[in-house]
Design a protein around this motif. Structure first.
Motif, PDB file in Angstrom:
ATOM      1  N   LYS A 205       0.902  -1.325   0.015  1.00 24.18           N
ATOM      2  CA  LYS A 205      -0.062   0.072  -0.119  1.00 24.18           C
ATOM      3  C   LYS A 205       0.849   1.230   0.014  1.00 24.18           C
ATOM      4  O   LYS A 205       1.518   1.371   0.867  1.00 24.18           O
ATOM      5  CB  LYS A 205      -0.878   0.070   1.269  1.00 24.18           C
TER       6      LYS A 205
ATOM      7  N   LEU B 194       1.083   4.841   1.165  1.00 26.05           N
ATOM      8  CA  LEU B 194       0.494   5.597   2.086  1.00 26.05           C
ATOM      9  C   LEU B 194       0.121   7.088   1.797  1.00 26.05           C
ATOM     10  O   LEU B 194      -0.627   7.691   2.535  1.00 26.05           O
ATOM     11  CB  LEU B 194       1.394   5.406   3.236  1.00 26.05           C
ATOM     12  N   ARG B 195       0.848   7.653   0.771  1.00 28.40           N
ATOM     13  CA  ARG B 195       0.455   9.005   0.172  1.00 28.40           C
ATOM     14  C   ARG B 195      -0.706   9.131  -0.512  1.00 28.40           C
ATOM     15  O   ARG B 195      -1.692   9.840  -0.367  1.00 28.40           O
ATOM     16  CB  ARG B 195       1.626   9.534  -0.466  1.00 28.40           C
ATOM     17  N   SER B 196      -0.756   7.880  -1.506  1.00 29.07           N
ATOM     18  CA  SER B 196      -1.935   8.212  -2.386  1.00 29.07           C
ATOM     19  C   SER B 196      -3.018   7.277  -1.959  1.00 29.07           C
ATOM     20  O   SER B 196      -3.954   7.286  -2.905  1.00 29.07           O
ATOM     21  CB  SER B 196      -1.250   7.937  -3.974  1.00 29.07           C
ATOM     22  N   GLY B 197      -2.587   6.150  -1.434  1.00 29.51           N
ATOM     23  CA  GLY B 197      -3.825   5.260  -1.069  1.00 29.51           C
ATOM     24  C   GLY B 197      -3.800   4.046  -1.930  1.00 29.51           C
ATOM     25  O   GLY B 197      -4.715   3.263  -1.727  1.00 29.51           O
TER      26      GLY B 197
ATOM     27  N   GLU C 182      -3.296   0.607  -3.615  1.00 29.20           N
ATOM     28  CA  GLU C 182      -2.925  -0.855  -3.024  1.00 29.20           C
ATOM     29  C   GLU C 182      -2.950  -1.982  -3.805  1.00 29.20           C
ATOM     30  O   GLU C 182      -3.874  -1.706  -4.886  1.00 29.20           O
ATOM     31  CB  GLU C 182      -3.328  -0.830  -1.744  1.00 29.20           C
TER      32      GLU C 182
ATOM     33  N   TRP D 253      -1.992  11.825  -7.074  1.00 30.24           N
ATOM     34  CA  TRP D 253      -2.159  12.430  -5.600  1.00 30.24           C
ATOM     35  C   TRP D 253      -1.326  13.816  -5.478  1.00 30.24           C
ATOM     36  O   TRP D 253      -1.955  14.697  -5.093  1.00 30.24           O
ATOM     37  CB  TRP D 253      -1.501  11.440  -4.801  1.00 30.24           C
TER      38      TRP D 253
END
Length: 144
Positions: free
Chosen positions: A102, A104-107, A109, A132
Motif C-alpha cells: 500500500k 501511504l501517500r496516495s492510497g 494498494e 495524488w
C-alpha cells in the motif's frame, strides 16, 4: 578572478619580526567587490607570497559560495526533505498474515506482492502518486 573585481592593499605587518617589521609593507589585504569578501594575510615574509596566499583563500571562499548556490538549486528542484524514520514511510509491505502493498501517500494498494517485489512493477504506484501530487497542488493553489 578578474583584476577589475579586486582591490589589493598593502600595509605594515604587526607582531614580532625584528628590525625590518616597520620598514616593509609585507601584509596584504584583498577585497573582492562583487561578493564583498575581504581576505588578509601577513604570515609570510614577502608581499608576493602574502598576495598569493590571499588569492588562494579568496578562490577557495568563492568556490564554497558557488557550491552552496548549486546545492540550494538542487534542493529547490528535489523538493522538501523529510527525516527517515518510522511514520515517514512511503509504502507499506505486508507479507503475513495476508499479502498487500500500500502506498501511504496516495492510497493505492495491491495484493500482488510478488509482482512488486520480484518484478519491480511500480507503475500503479507511480501513476497514483502523480495523481495524488497534482491533486494536492490544485488544492494548494485554490487555497492561496
Amino acid at each position: 578572478i578578474s583584476p577589475d573585481d579586486i582591490r589589493v592593499d598593502v600595509y605594515h605587518a604587526s607582531g614580532p619580526g625584528g628590525q625590518g617589521v616597520n620598514t616593509t609593507d609585507s601584509a596584504v589585504r584583498v577585497t573582492h567587490f562583487p561578493s564583498g569578501i575581504v581576505v588578509t594575510c601577513q604570515n609570510e615574509r614577502s608581499q608576493i607570497q602574502n598576495k598569493a596566499a590571499c588569492m588562494q583563500i579568496l578562490k577557495a571562499r568563492l568556490y564554497e559560495i558557488e557550491l552552496e548556490k548549486r546545492a540550494e538549486a538542487l534542493d529547490e528542484i528535489r523538493g522538501p526533505k523529510t527525516t527517515i524514520g518510522f511514520g515517514n514511510q512511503i509504502r507499506s509491505y505486508v507479507l503475513y498474515p495476508y499479502q498487500m502493498v500500500k502506498d501511504l501517500r496516495s492510497g493505492v494498494e495491491t495484493s500482488n506482492v510478488e509482482a512488486v517485489l520480484d518484478d519491480g512493477d511500480l507503475d500503479p504506484f507511480v501513476i497514483g502518486y502523480h495523481r495524488w501530487a497534482t491533486g494536492n497542488a490544485d488544492a494548494e493553489s485554490q487555497s492561496a
